[in-house]
Write a protein that holds these residues in place. Structure first.
Motif, PDB file in Angstrom:
ATOM      1  N   ARG A 295       0.814  -1.210   0.000  1.00 27.17           N
ATOM      2  CA  ARG A 295       0.000   0.000   0.000  1.00 27.17           C
ATOM      3  C   ARG A 295       0.849   1.262   0.000  1.00 27.17           C
ATOM      4  N   TYR A 296       2.086   1.196   0.492  1.00 27.14           N
ATOM      5  CA  TYR A 296       2.913   2.398   0.509  1.00 27.14           C
ATOM      6  C   TYR A 296       3.840   2.506  -0.699  1.00 27.14           C
TER       7      TYR A 296
ATOM      8  N   SER B 135       5.187   5.314   5.167  1.00 31.44           N
ATOM      9  CA  SER B 135       4.497   6.598   5.300  1.00 31.44           C
ATOM     10  C   SER B 135       5.529   7.702   5.563  1.00 31.44           C
ATOM     11  N   VAL B 172       3.090  18.773   4.469  1.00 31.90           N
ATOM     12  CA  VAL B 172       2.741  17.356   4.699  1.00 31.90           C
ATOM     13  C   VAL B 172       2.050  17.106   6.036  1.00 31.90           C
ATOM     14  N   ASN B 174      -0.779  17.349   7.173  1.00 31.06           N
ATOM     15  CA  ASN B 174      -2.092  16.702   7.167  1.00 31.06           C
ATOM     16  C   ASN B 174      -2.083  15.329   6.508  1.00 31.06           C
ATOM     17  N   ARG B 175      -0.944  14.903   6.040  1.00 34.22           N
ATOM     18  CA  ARG B 175      -0.910  13.573   5.413  1.00 34.22           C
ATOM     19  C   ARG B 175       0.341  12.807   5.822  1.00 34.22           C
ATOM     20  N   ASN B 177       0.548  10.112   7.364  1.00 33.33           N
ATOM     21  CA  ASN B 177       0.470   8.649   7.218  1.00 33.33           C
ATOM     22  C   ASN B 177       0.290   8.222   5.764  1.00 33.33           C
ATOM     23  N   LYS B 178       0.458   9.182   4.833  1.00 34.53           N
ATOM     24  CA  LYS B 178       0.434   8.813   3.411  1.00 34.53           C
ATOM     25  C   LYS B 178       1.840   8.391   2.975  1.00 34.53           C
ATOM     26  N   SER B 179       1.906   7.664   1.861  1.00 35.26           N
ATOM     27  CA  SER B 179       3.186   7.135   1.403  1.00 35.26           C
ATOM     28  C   SER B 179       4.179   8.250   1.055  1.00 35.26           C
ATOM     29  N   GLY B 182       4.530   9.309  -2.662  1.00 33.12           N
ATOM     30  CA  GLY B 182       3.545  10.132  -3.365  1.00 33.12           C
ATOM     31  C   GLY B 182       3.954  11.589  -3.459  1.00 33.12           C
TER      32      GLY B 182
END
Lengths: 298, 296
Positions: A295-296, B135, B172, B174-175, B177-179, B182
């Protein structure tokens, strides 16, 4: 061959007619034909197994026990002993082969380097891939069954030996795909080699490793030959995988298919469909797990 | 009894210190003539890959809280020298260092020195942004975690501080825990810088950190380098001479020595000095040719 363009006129950018265009068409057609040819046997297998096996599948067929004598018609008893045997034996084989295989692949790719030991292990594992499955069954028969008797464990040994090189090879290829800059980034933060392997390399490759392992499991779940000499194929359920003769779906299919009785043959088709569904579920699980672990990575 | 008195004395001393004159604050770093303590000192360093001698005879001293730039044409060994400073070349099979490399008085290549301990003090940012496929939070927390920090509140604090230092927090926050994959190229590179700063290294080595970035992202990273200069010692390899003049206090110019007989190329350190001197008053004709653009 330069296309002349009249001044003030837009150049013709379409694909020129001629050999290149024809070649493109021919190759595209060939690829479609190859694809269809590949699909045909698969379609026939699925169609035949579903057509002949679907009617016998019922809850009782899947959970009933023991497996009835061959002379009895379909609709009596069930294949639970074989379903249970397949799940237990394949599960045990997985517990043996997957951790060992993944560790082996980590050694080959991360630690062995270009050393002679790594080269030898890699070569031996490739040779092991080429050993016919019936030979693997005979091998376990001679070193284990002759001394300790038939058991699910012996079957798991044979299946594990078949899975091991497949797991090593597929995991190795996945580890090789992990880009070196990721390893360097981790080293530059002061990570030890084992840390780099556990926290960066394995997570980056885990999706591929899991799907490779599940393919090996699905493959092993359908093996017949290595089980013929190791579990004896009995008709009663044996939940103790470590001792006493056991049974499994593939060996049940094999013994039923050679019978002259219609009831036994029907049970064989039902067992075949059950096995296909089990493998199918494993494949879907492989996809889901792979998607979750990666997912990452996007 | 003496102790408190001394403290009072020290306090009065700091409070009575005059604020810096405005003129001095506005001065370019390269104009400040004072040198900090030496962080790295190399003596006659040659680096080999197998039997191939990549760089020879590098002797220089790198000073604390300064930005030192390595410039020179491709193949001159500037990246090789940089990777020698935190023993990253150990990862290349067959790489070997001759001569002396000292880090704050300790020999980096003495027997018994652990490359792990070296790299925990001397971090590195690479040419291509290489965030982990984890993340954003886990990317920055990676280093502190391998150093044994497990406390969530402490990690949160480190992650926020490091992302602030790398001028990435606002983009970043607010995100988290996003990859990390990205992010855009410039953001990813600042994430990699934040990841390096999170372990609070003494030195940050940067290997052409802006070569994959556009001018705006490059400008951000240069600003960030100037911001963190007071806390870290930075060594940067760059192909971009303007970048060297913009950010660095000292510049080392490397060049390639060709041996016609054996047709081998070896990197050499041609000239090392304050950036202003290297660019305005080079002592070596090769430096002059390079900085004026007469030689690739």
């Amino acid at each position: 061959m330069t296309a002349m363009v009249a001044p003030g006129q837009a150049p013709d950018l379409r694909e020129p007619k001629g050999w290149r265009r024809s070649k493109n068409r021919i190759m595209t057609t060939l690829m479609v034909v190859a694809f269809v040819l590949t699909i045909i046997p698969l379609g026939f297998v699925l169609f035949t197994v579903i057509a002949k096996g679907a009617s016998i599948i019922s809850w009782q067929f899947l959970t009933g026990s023991p497996i009835p004598p061959n002379v009895l018609p379909a609709g009596i008893g069930g294949l639970w002993p074989a379903v249970l045997g397949t799940l237990l034996i394949t599960g045990l084989a997985t517990l043996m082969a997957v951790p060992l295989g993944v560790l082996g692949a980590i050694y080959l790719n991360e630690y062995g380097g270009k050393g002679w030991l790594a080269a030898l292990i890699g070569f031996m594992s490739d040779v092991m891939t080429g050993v016919p499955s019936i030979v693997m069954g005979l091998f376990i028969f001679s070193i284990w069954v002759l001394h300790f008797g038939y058991s699910g464990l012996a079957g798991a040994f044979a299946l594990g030996c078949l899975m091991l090189p497949v797991v090593i090879r597929s995991s190795y290829e996945m580890l090789r795909l992990v880009p070196d800059p990721l390893r360097e980034a981790s080293y530059a933060l002061g990570a030890t080699k084992s840390r780099v392997t556990v926290t960066v390399v394995l997570p980056a490759a885990i999706g591929g490793i899991v799907s490779g392992a599940l393919l090996a499991i699905a493959r092993a779940a359908g093996e017949t030959a290595p089980l013929l000499f190791t579990i004896l194929t009995v008709t009663t359920a044996n939940p103790n995988v470590f001792s006493g003769p056991n049974t499994s779906l593939p060996s049940q299919i094999f013994s039923n298919a050679t019978q002259p009785y219609v009831g036994a043959q029907d049970r064989g088709w039902g067992a075949a469909l059950t096995l296909i569904v089990i493998c199918f579920i494993l494949m879907i699980a492989a996809r889901v797990v792979t998607a979750r672990f990666t997912r990452y990575s996007r | 009894m003496e102790q408190p008195e001394q403290n009072v004395a020290a306090q009065t001393e700091t409070t009575t210190e005059l604020p810096k004159p405005a003129a001095l604050q506005d001065m370019q770093p390269s104009d400040v003539p004072v040198s900090g303590p030496t962080v790295f000192e190399t003596k006659n360093v040659s680096i080999y890959y197998g039997s191939f001698r990549a760089v020879t005879d590098v002797s220089l001293a790198i000073h604390e809280n300064e930005i030192t730039a390595f410039i020179g044409p491709s193949g001159c060994g500037k990246t090789t020298v940089l990777r020698t400073l935190n023993r990253m070349n150990d990862l290349v099979p067959g790489a070997r260092v001759e001569g002396e490399v000292h880090y704050r008085g300790a020999s980096l290549y003495a027997s018994g020195v652990s490359p792990i301990s070296v790299r925990r003090r001397i971090g590195m940012v690479f040419q291509k942004p290489n965030p982990f496929p984890k993340s954003i939070y886990d990317n920055v927390a990676y280093g502190p975690r391998i150093n044994g920090i497990r406390n969530k509140a402490k990690l949160d604090e480190i992650v926020e501080k490091s992302l602030h230092q790398a001028a990435l927090w606002d983009e970043v926050k607010n995100r988290l825990n996003k990859s990390g994959l990205g992010l855009s190229g410039g953001q990813a590179q600042r994430l990699c810088i934040a990841r390096t700063l999170a372990v609070e290294p003494d030195v940050v080595l940067m290997d052409e950190p802006c070569s994959a970035l556009d001018p705006i992202a490059t400008g951000r990273i240069e600003d960030l380098m100037r911001d963190i200069r007071s806390q870290y010692t930075i060594v940067i390899v760059t192909h971009n001479m303007q970048q060297a003049t913009r950010v660095s206090d000292r510049t080392a110019f490397y060049s390639v020595l060709r041996d016609e007989k054996s047709d081998t190329r070896t990197g050499v350190l041609v000239e090392y000095g304050r950036t202003a001197q290297i660019f305005e008053d080079p002592q070596d004709s090769r430096t002059q040719a390079y900085v004026t653009g007469r030689m690739g």
